[in-house]
Design a protein around this motif. Sequence first.
Motif, mmCIF file in Angstrom:
data_model
loop_
_atom_site.group_PDB
_atom_site.id
_atom_site.type_symbol
_atom_site.label_atom_id
_atom_site.label_comp_id
_atom_site.label_asym_id
_atom_site.label_seq_id
_atom_site.Cartn_x
_atom_site.Cartn_y
_atom_site.Cartn_z
ATOM 1 N N HIS A 342 37.350 47.140 36.972
ATOM 2 C CA HIS A 342 38.790 47.131 37.230
ATOM 3 C C HIS A 342 39.077 48.263 38.198
ATOM 4 N N ALA A 343 39.236 47.931 39.479
ATOM 5 C CA ALA A 343 39.386 48.933 40.532
ATOM 6 C C ALA A 343 40.343 48.410 41.592
ATOM 7 N N PRO A 344 41.650 48.399 41.298
ATOM 8 C CA PRO A 344 42.621 47.839 42.251
ATOM 9 C C PRO A 344 42.570 48.514 43.617
ATOM 10 N N GLU A 345 42.401 49.854 43.657
ATOM 11 C CA GLU A 345 42.382 50.543 44.941
ATOM 12 C C GLU A 345 41.170 50.124 45.769
ATOM 13 N N ALA A 346 40.016 49.969 45.121
ATOM 14 C CA ALA A 346 38.821 49.529 45.834
ATOM 15 C C ALA A 346 38.988 48.100 46.337
ATOM 16 N N ALA A 347 39.661 47.261 45.547
ATOM 17 C CA ALA A 347 39.897 45.884 45.987
ATOM 18 C C ALA A 347 40.785 45.862 47.229
ATOM 19 N N VAL A 348 41.812 46.703 47.226
ATOM 20 C CA VAL A 348 42.691 46.797 48.401
ATOM 21 C C VAL A 348 41.902 47.272 49.612
ATOM 22 N N ALA A 349 41.088 48.320 49.429
ATOM 23 C CA ALA A 349 40.300 48.849 50.537
ATOM 24 C C ALA A 349 39.324 47.815 51.082
ATOM 25 N N ALA A 350 38.753 47.021 50.198
ATOM 26 C CA ALA A 350 37.821 45.983 50.640
ATOM 27 C C ALA A 350 38.532 44.931 51.480
ATOM 28 N N HIS A 351 39.718 44.525 51.050
ATOM 29 C CA HIS A 351 40.467 43.523 51.813
ATOM 30 C C HIS A 351 40.903 44.091 53.155
ATOM 31 N N GLU A 352 41.203 45.371 53.207
ATOM 32 C CA GLU A 352 41.571 45.993 54.484
ATOM 33 C C GLU A 352 40.364 46.092 55.410
ATOM 34 N N ALA A 353 39.191 46.381 54.837
ATOM 35 C CA ALA A 353 37.979 46.492 55.655
ATOM 36 C C ALA A 353 37.505 45.129 56.142
ATOM 37 N N GLY A 354 37.734 44.082 55.339
ATOM 38 C CA GLY A 354 37.322 42.732 55.702
ATOM 39 C C GLY A 354 35.870 42.474 55.371
ATOM 40 N N THR A 378 29.559 54.775 49.544
ATOM 41 C CA THR A 378 29.969 53.858 50.611
ATOM 42 C C THR A 378 29.583 52.447 50.189
ATOM 43 N N PHE A 379 30.489 51.501 50.410
ATOM 44 C CA PHE A 379 30.264 50.117 50.005
ATOM 45 C C PHE A 379 30.419 49.180 51.204
ATOM 46 N N LYS A 380 29.618 48.125 51.199
ATOM 47 C CA LYS A 380 29.749 47.055 52.184
ATOM 48 C C LYS A 380 30.424 45.865 51.517
ATOM 49 N N VAL A 381 31.382 45.272 52.169
ATOM 50 C CA VAL A 381 32.112 44.133 51.612
ATOM 51 C C VAL A 381 31.307 42.861 51.846
ATOM 52 N N LEU A 382 30.830 42.259 50.776
ATOM 53 C CA LEU A 382 30.064 41.013 50.880
ATOM 54 C C LEU A 382 30.958 39.778 50.857
ATOM 55 N N ALA A 383 32.013 39.816 50.051
ATOM 56 C CA ALA A 383 32.896 38.657 49.918
ATOM 57 C C ALA A 383 34.238 39.108 49.378
ATOM 58 N N LEU A 384 35.261 38.328 49.672
ATOM 59 C CA LEU A 384 36.623 38.609 49.219
ATOM 60 C C LEU A 384 37.168 37.402 48.472
ATOM 61 N N GLY A 385 38.071 37.657 47.521
ATOM 62 C CA GLY A 385 38.672 36.556 46.780
ATOM 63 C C GLY A 385 40.068 36.897 46.312
ATOM 64 N N ALA A 402 43.059 35.038 35.903
ATOM 65 C CA ALA A 402 43.741 35.661 37.037
ATOM 66 C C ALA A 402 43.200 37.084 37.164
ATOM 67 N N LEU A 403 42.392 37.318 38.207
ATOM 68 C CA LEU A 403 41.766 38.620 38.401
ATOM 69 C C LEU A 403 42.486 39.461 39.447
ATOM 70 N N GLY A 404 43.430 38.860 40.162
ATOM 71 C CA GLY A 404 44.073 39.564 41.259
ATOM 72 C C GLY A 404 43.118 39.694 42.435
ATOM 73 N N PRO A 405 43.559 40.279 43.554
ATOM 74 C CA PRO A 405 42.671 40.464 44.707
ATOM 75 C C PRO A 405 41.358 41.096 44.275
ATOM 76 N N SER A 406 40.251 40.490 44.669
ATOM 77 C CA SER A 406 38.931 40.893 44.193
ATOM 78 C C SER A 406 37.954 40.958 45.358
ATOM 79 N N ALA A 407 36.797 41.557 45.087
ATOM 80 C CA ALA A 407 35.787 41.664 46.133
ATOM 81 C C ALA A 407 34.407 41.836 45.531
ATOM 82 N N ALA A 408 33.400 41.326 46.241
ATOM 83 C CA ALA A 408 32.003 41.604 45.938
ATOM 84 C C ALA A 408 31.545 42.684 46.908
ATOM 85 N N LEU A 409 31.026 43.771 46.351
ATOM 86 C CA LEU A 409 30.637 44.924 47.153
ATOM 87 C C LEU A 409 29.156 45.230 46.957
#
Length: 499
Positions: A342-354, A378-385, A402-409
């Motif tokens: 559960h990391a909303p800030e990281a999810a936001v950062a991942a969506h911003e990074a693309g 440092t994380f690499k964004v593999l996928a967004l959801g 419902a997980l909200g904005p999510s990402a695979a890092l």
Amino acid sequence: MMQAKPRIAIAGFQHETNCFGTTKAGLAEFEMADSWPAMLHGAAVIEETRGMNLPIAGFAKAAEAAGMELAPILWSAAEPSAHVTDEAFETVCAKILDGLRAAGPLDGIFLELHGAMVTDSHPDGEGELLRRLRAWAGPELPIVVSLDLHANISAASVELADFIAIYRTYPHLDMAETGGRCVPVLQHLLTGDRLHKAFRQMDYLIPLHAQYTGAAPGRELYAALPPLEQAGVLADIALGFTAADFPDTRPSCVAYARTAAAAAQAADHIAGVFAELEARSAHPMLSPEQAAEIACQPRAGRPVVLADVQDNPGAGGTSDTTGLLAALAEAGAQGVLMGLFHAPEAAVAAHEAGQGGMFRTALGGRSGVAGDKPFEATFKVLALGDGTCRYTGKMYGGGVAALGPSAALQLAETQADITLVVTSIRNQCLDLGHFTHIGLDPAAFKTICVKSTAHFRADFEPIASAVYPVAAPGVFPCDLGTTPYINLHPEVRTIPAKG
């Protein structure tokens, strides 16, 4: 006088309270969608839970087949957390009571409850709700209730309800079936006959990771029930929720029969089985470092599953502790999949990074538990959801999380090969869909780490070569001997007696 077609009100109000948790369950948490549907009213209670593995869905299906007319009132649940706020409890209780008053003539009530709700003002939330319902309904209107296997049952709840049915599996694969089991009993009660009750509470706690019903002691405890049913006694067992700190926190059993003697004899028999199995209720856990050693061992074939049992959001955990992650990274573990953080800030950062982008952040570590700290990397964004996750496993299959904005890092700039899934809404990692919905294949990894205590077993064990519980820091304590209880009954042992 009962109507020709019995008219039954149905409602649900579920919360599992971790008194050691960090955030409370307010009204918004009961209204929102998360791993459960959002708050439902009226006909939506039936229509939007139809076919799901929920007690209210199982009851509705069986009741309709039995020719009952249903008056759906409300269904609401919040993710496990610290105490339910007074505002939330009073509001939902009022909605249920107002709905009952407006429903017209009723012949009975079915309630889907949990059994481990602690509110700001009421240690026994379910008992307080039942007290209010019984005060309105009077002594004659039958009230039947379903409870979670982890319920902490009070004598008041047993007295106020005419019948209580409890899940018999952990993972909870029989939630709908439990609701359905209430229907024939209610039919019997509608004839005007009553069942004699017996209730027993046990004197030791069973850690939640040891309550898995596929192994001892749960397997043997629940094996005691079918012979009783063959003898005409309806009995159920609750193993208790160990993080709900109040005097009735403990395992218990209920028994119903046509005679008081038969009910009492059955309850005493179950209590005796508990006594015999106490020494088998202690299940060891690995340290994060031991888990990392296992993850680093050469392995081919199916993955190993490491369960971060003390950071289970399904038991009120924050789902963001980093003890296991840090140990795996330090050991340079390869082929690791972890979730859900559960990391909303990281999810936001991942969506911003693309997708394909890189960013640096301090992940998690906000539980406040000793030994837990943010994991800076440092994380690499593999996928967004968008966090719309359809469950595919047996427990919640057909439902949507419902997980909200999510990402695979992917962990970058390190020798470790670790992939993790971050979400904006807390959700217990209990279904393969939590990974596959974002394009990850859990079976392709050497090691899978899940923030769950036992529910994951239903979907992950079939693809696993082994499963290990891990005691990393978290707000859901599984080492009960060190748990800072304040309100536990003095006769209850937190460390099982050795046989």
